[in-house]
Structure formats: C-alpha cells, structure tokens
Design a protein around this motif. Sequence first.
Motif, PDB file in Angstrom:
ATOM      1  N   SER A  41     -26.874 -13.102  11.408  1.00  0.00           N
ATOM      2  CA  SER A  41     -26.484 -11.829  11.303  1.00  0.00           C
ATOM      3  C   SER A  41     -26.155 -11.561  10.096  1.00  0.00           C
ATOM      4  O   SER A  41     -26.374 -10.302   9.232  1.00  0.00           O
ATOM      5  N   TYR A  42     -25.432 -12.514   9.298  1.00  0.00           N
ATOM      6  CA  TYR A  42     -24.956 -12.385   7.798  1.00  0.00           C
ATOM      7  C   TYR A  42     -26.154 -12.483   7.064  1.00  0.00           C
ATOM      8  O   TYR A  42     -26.156 -11.794   5.848  1.00  0.00           O
ATOM      9  N   ARG A  43     -27.334 -13.260   7.231  1.00  0.00           N
ATOM     10  CA  ARG A  43     -28.407 -13.122   6.403  1.00  0.00           C
ATOM     11  C   ARG A  43     -29.127 -11.941   6.439  1.00  0.00           C
ATOM     12  O   ARG A  43     -29.782 -11.365   5.464  1.00  0.00           O
ATOM     13  N   ASP A  44     -29.226 -11.268   7.670  1.00  0.00           N
ATOM     14  CA  ASP A  44     -29.865 -10.264   7.797  1.00  0.00           C
ATOM     15  C   ASP A  44     -29.096  -8.998   7.139  1.00  0.00           C
ATOM     16  O   ASP A  44     -29.649  -8.225   6.412  1.00  0.00           O
ATOM     17  N   LEU A  45     -27.514  -9.186   6.961  1.00  0.00           N
ATOM     18  CA  LEU A  45     -26.862  -8.295   6.271  1.00  0.00           C
ATOM     19  C   LEU A  45     -27.215  -8.451   4.937  1.00  0.00           C
ATOM     20  O   LEU A  45     -27.217  -7.181   4.103  1.00  0.00           O
ATOM     21  N   ALA A  46     -27.008  -9.695   4.503  1.00  0.00           N
ATOM     22  CA  ALA A  46     -27.488  -9.917   3.096  1.00  0.00           C
ATOM     23  C   ALA A  46     -28.842  -9.321   2.520  1.00  0.00           C
ATOM     24  O   ALA A  46     -28.788  -8.668   1.429  1.00  0.00           O
ATOM     25  N   SER A  47     -29.808  -9.264   3.358  1.00  0.00           N
ATOM     26  CA  SER A  47     -31.146  -8.753   3.151  1.00  0.00           C
ATOM     27  C   SER A  47     -31.104  -7.192   3.104  1.00  0.00           C
ATOM     28  O   SER A  47     -31.987  -6.642   2.202  1.00  0.00           O
ATOM     29  N   SER A  48     -30.056  -6.536   3.930  1.00  0.00           N
ATOM     30  CA  SER A  48     -30.062  -5.094   3.949  1.00  0.00           C
ATOM     31  C   SER A  48     -29.565  -4.534   2.505  1.00  0.00           C
ATOM     32  O   SER A  48     -30.110  -3.232   2.211  1.00  0.00           O
ATOM     33  N   PHE A  49     -29.023  -5.227   1.822  1.00  0.00           N
ATOM     34  CA  PHE A  49     -28.621  -4.798   0.363  1.00  0.00           C
ATOM     35  C   PHE A  49     -29.339  -5.190  -0.758  1.00  0.00           C
ATOM     36  O   PHE A  49     -29.337  -4.646  -1.833  1.00  0.00           O
ATOM     37  N   GLY A  50     -30.675  -5.691  -0.170  1.00  0.00           N
ATOM     38  CA  GLY A  50     -31.732  -5.926  -1.098  1.00  0.00           C
ATOM     39  C   GLY A  50     -32.948  -4.964  -1.288  1.00  0.00           C
ATOM     40  O   GLY A  50     -34.013  -5.269  -1.917  1.00  0.00           O
ATOM     41  N   GLY A  51     -32.707  -3.946  -0.438  1.00  0.00           N
ATOM     42  CA  GLY A  51     -33.802  -2.910  -0.574  1.00  0.00           C
ATOM     43  C   GLY A  51     -33.872  -2.073   0.664  1.00  0.00           C
ATOM     44  O   GLY A  51     -34.310  -0.998   0.816  1.00  0.00           O
ATOM     45  N   GLN A  52     -33.662  -2.898   2.116  1.00  0.00           N
ATOM     46  CA  GLN A  52     -33.634  -2.271   3.041  1.00  0.00           C
ATOM     47  C   GLN A  52     -32.693  -0.750   3.341  1.00  0.00           C
ATOM     48  O   GLN A  52     -31.739  -0.885   2.754  1.00  0.00           O
ATOM     49  N   SER A  53     -33.102   0.203   3.919  1.00  0.00           N
ATOM     50  CA  SER A  53     -32.314   1.306   4.211  1.00  0.00           C
ATOM     51  C   SER A  53     -31.245   0.778   5.220  1.00  0.00           C
ATOM     52  O   SER A  53     -31.214  -0.149   6.188  1.00  0.00           O
ATOM     53  N   ALA A  54     -29.959   1.574   5.363  1.00  0.00           N
ATOM     54  CA  ALA A  54     -28.995   1.472   6.267  1.00  0.00           C
ATOM     55  C   ALA A  54     -29.331   1.379   7.638  1.00  0.00           C
ATOM     56  O   ALA A  54     -28.945   0.655   8.649  1.00  0.00           O
ATOM     57  N   LYS A  55     -30.248   2.276   7.975  1.00  0.00           N
ATOM     58  CA  LYS A  55     -30.721   2.795   9.323  1.00  0.00           C
ATOM     59  C   LYS A  55     -31.602   1.455   9.981  1.00  0.00           C
ATOM     60  O   LYS A  55     -31.188   1.178  10.819  1.00  0.00           O
ATOM     61  N   SER A  56     -32.618   1.069   9.155  1.00  0.00           N
ATOM     62  CA  SER A  56     -33.275   0.085   9.593  1.00  0.00           C
ATOM     63  C   SER A  56     -32.481  -1.323   9.543  1.00  0.00           C
ATOM     64  O   SER A  56     -32.834  -2.000  10.576  1.00  0.00           O
ATOM     65  N   ALA A  57     -31.735  -1.565   8.828  1.00  0.00           N
ATOM     66  CA  ALA A  57     -30.962  -2.667   8.631  1.00  0.00           C
ATOM     67  C   ALA A  57     -30.002  -2.681   9.985  1.00  0.00           C
ATOM     68  O   ALA A  57     -29.707  -3.732  10.463  1.00  0.00           O
ATOM     69  N   SER A  58     -29.319  -1.692  10.263  1.00  0.00           N
ATOM     70  CA  SER A  58     -28.316  -1.458  11.298  1.00  0.00           C
ATOM     71  C   SER A  58     -29.017  -1.887  12.698  1.00  0.00           C
ATOM     72  O   SER A  58     -28.567  -2.807  13.654  1.00  0.00           O
ATOM     73  N   LYS A  59     -30.487  -1.292  12.868  1.00  0.00           N
ATOM     74  CA  LYS A  59     -31.399  -1.474  14.082  1.00  0.00           C
ATOM     75  C   LYS A  59     -31.616  -2.996  14.088  1.00  0.00           C
ATOM     76  O   LYS A  59     -31.468  -3.856  14.972  1.00  0.00           O
ATOM     77  N   GLY A  60     -31.977  -3.634  12.918  1.00  0.00           N
ATOM     78  CA  GLY A  60     -32.320  -5.054  12.832  1.00  0.00           C
ATOM     79  C   GLY A  60     -31.128  -5.814  13.387  1.00  0.00           C
ATOM     80  O   GLY A  60     -31.397  -6.953  13.984  1.00  0.00           O
ATOM     81  N   SER A  61     -29.723  -5.383  12.939  1.00  0.00           N
ATOM     82  CA  SER A  61     -28.844  -6.328  13.419  1.00  0.00           C
ATOM     83  C   SER A  61     -28.637  -6.195  14.823  1.00  0.00           C
ATOM     84  O   SER A  61     -27.921  -7.254  15.403  1.00  0.00           O
ATOM     85  N   LEU A  62     -28.620  -5.106  15.581  1.00  0.00           N
ATOM     86  CA  LEU A  62     -28.724  -5.416  17.051  1.00  0.00           C
ATOM     87  C   LEU A  62     -29.841  -5.809  17.645  1.00  0.00           C
ATOM     88  O   LEU A  62     -29.561  -6.924  18.430  1.00  0.00           O
ATOM     89  N   ALA A  63     -31.208  -5.560  17.175  1.00  0.00           N
ATOM     90  CA  ALA A  63     -32.088  -6.044  18.049  1.00  0.00           C
ATOM     91  C   ALA A  63     -32.244  -7.640  17.689  1.00  0.00           C
ATOM     92  O   ALA A  63     -32.789  -8.250  18.643  1.00  0.00           O
ATOM     93  N   GLY A  64     -31.954  -8.048  16.551  1.00  0.00           N
ATOM     94  CA  GLY A  64     -32.192  -9.349  16.066  1.00  0.00           C
ATOM     95  C   GLY A  64     -31.487 -10.388  16.886  1.00  0.00           C
ATOM     96  O   GLY A  64     -32.007 -11.569  17.015  1.00  0.00           O
ATOM     97  N   TRP A  65     -30.344 -10.141  17.375  1.00  0.00           N
ATOM     98  CA  TRP A  65     -29.431 -11.064  18.099  1.00  0.00           C
ATOM     99  C   TRP A  65     -28.846 -11.070  19.236  1.00  0.00           C
ATOM    100  O   TRP A  65     -28.498 -11.658  19.986  1.00  0.00           O
TER     101      TRP A  65
END
Length: 417
Positions: free
Chosen positions: A377-401
């Motif tokens: 989850s921390y790795r995904d959160l770090a990736s979200s600040f590298g260009g992903q939108s907040a919306k897509s990042a948040s969904k990824g954090s839920l679905a991913g784990w």
Amino acid sequence: MKDKTWKPKRVGGDSSGASSDMPVIELSIRSTECKATLEGFIREIDGVRLKDGQDPGVPALMIMELEEKPEDTFSLIRELMKLNKGMEIFLTAARLESNILLEAMRAGAKEFLAQPLQKQEVSDAIMRFLERAAAPVRQGDGQRAAGKVLAFFGGKGGVGTTSIAVNLAAAIKKGPNNPSVALVDVNQHGGDLPLYLDLQPNHSFRDIATDLSRLDQAFLIRVLTKTELGIQVLPSGYDDLSTGRLSPDCVEATLRLLQSSFDYVILDCGHVLDLTTKKALELATLILVTSTLMVPVVHRTKRILELLRGSGFPAEKIRLVMNRFLSAEQDVLKETEEILKQKAFWLLPNDYPSASQAVNSGKPLIDVAPRSAVAQSYRDLASSFGGQSAKSASKGSLAGWLNPFKSRNVQSSPSGA
C-alpha cells in the motif's frame, strides 16, 4: 486553535517577473573579511547578482571556503552536485597545495580562488562561468522544478503520522528514477522521527533557528543526516520538555530551500496546529490529514478539516488518509466520510505485528515486511504522487489489497503503523 481569523498565504506562484534573469551567486564563506571582499568584487561585475533572502531557489554559482578538514568540504561539494546538477561551485582558500586542488576538481569544483583574493582573478573566473552558462543546455541538464512538499498532519495524537511519513519517504526513495527525498520533522511537541530510522543525528532544526542568517545550500546539507537508503533527515530538535520554539520565518526559509533542492520534501507536522505548523501547511503541495476510525479521532479530525477549510485552503489541496483500516470496516468508513464531509484518499491496512517490528528495529516497513499488504500500500501511495490522479490512486489502494488482505489474520490495535 483559537485563531479563527488566520488565512493561509498564497504561495508557489511565479515570482520570476519580480526578479532579474541574471545568474545568482551565493557565498558560503566563514571569514567576514573574505566574504566582504568577494561581495564587493561581484557587485562590480555585469551580468550576475548576489543571492539575497528573496531568492529561495538554487543559485547558479556557489563560492565556498575550504574547511579545516578538506575532506569535509569535498564531501559537501559532491552532495551539492548530486542534488543540484545545474549549479557550479567555486572554492576559495589560503592554501593552494596541488593535492587539495586536484581533489577539489575531482569533487566537482570548477574554479579555485586563492586568498588573498585578487579582483582580476575573481572577475576572470566569473566571466568563464558566464561563458559556460551561456552555452546550449543539454536536455535534462537544467535546474529541476520545485519539489513536491507533502505535509502529514495528525487528526489526533497517536494515529501514526510519523510512521506514515517515514514509510512513504522510504517507498518514494525506492521508486523509479531514485528521486531525492528530504524527511523533515516540524513537530515541536515530542517529535521523535529519528527513532523510526535508528538515527542519532548531530544536528537539527535548532541549528538553523539559532542563526537564520547562516542558512544557505551548503549549511543546509551540513545539518541534514543521511540514512543508508539515501533519505536526508532534518529532525525537529524540540519537544515539550525543551525550551524555545521554531519561528514561522525559519520554517518558511528552510522549506523553500529544501524544495529547491529535493524532488520530494516529506513533513511530519505532528498534531498541534500552532503558527509554525500553519506556515508549513501553507507551503505544502498537499496536506494529508491522517486519521483512524476510532470515535475520538474522528471527532477531532472533523474539527481539523473544518478549520482548514474555513481558513481558505482549497479542497483539492486537502487529502484524508485513513490508517489501520480493516476490510470489515467498509460500512463504518462510509459513515465516517459522511461525518467528515471528506472522501478518504488512501486506506492503509492494519498490520500491527509488521508495524511494531518496523518501529522497534528502526527500519521502514518496506524493508522489514516487503511482501505485506501494508508495504504494498505504501508503494502504491508513493506511485500515486508520481503522476497518477488521486481518483485512480485511491481506487488502486482499495482494489489492490482488500482481497488478499481478507485472508490475513491481522491484529487490531490502537497503536500500530
């Protein structure tokens, strides 16, 4: 907290129009006489100007004085060159041994100015610098854009603000392109960030606050402590038992300088909203309010969010990070989001064993438990600040784990990550 009328200043805008486009020269000189002489010479040279307090960015040229231990200076030069690829460094000293000159050039110094300084020699060196500066710049060699400042503020004490700041810094540092990361403790009420990284720093924010006029690129690097991972750490140096406090001016000058040199500046702002913390939040790219689903925490988080909104912070600048989240708490989360009038930007899963092991060992979670759901989850959160939108990042954090997390027997605890 009683300051209802406080309004944040609008920062981060383009102020280039108010200043000259001439290359800026910064002096990091201990000797008062030598510094005054250099200032006089440089002011007579057309096409350059000396850095002043209104220049928060990286200078085009820094002139440094050789320290008593030359190797300390050479290490500093190498570190500055890594952080600021578009900057040149000149060295000045009374000693001119050939081995010192050779090591200085190997470290990255472009010119060596012997003392006592001669006006013509200084002028010639700066003219050569201007010729190099005027040459065509290769792609990628220019000065970096201002770094992102991510400020973590706790909805209440004990929600894991420091742990999140530390682990996100580590995840960003281990990400693609090896970005430069500074981790700063702005918490003056019990900041213990070094303990999370097993550090015993010799310097802190106190060194800067003692004499703010000394603050420059070289001095800043000297007070930072570098971890094995390569993160540069600036501890607070203050707690509830110490005397003195950081001033907002000190925090502003320091953060602007850090932002000009690092790709990411991660702030641990604690949970007390004093004037100094407010200044840090003003300068932040994003404010990440950390919380949990415990009733007292939600109650205070609601007050914090209302205060930030009422103080003029734009909604898109504020993010809500829920820590120690369990997949069975989906209904509670929805109800909490309605109470807070804020959707959760990120959900960090509850993994008390891994979190406590990381804290007690003084290592990031991604090193202690790299395959855990919370580390991912921390790795995904770090990736979200590298260009992903907040919306897509948040969904990824839920679905991913959430799905793999359901099969894990994780303890729930009021003191975890």
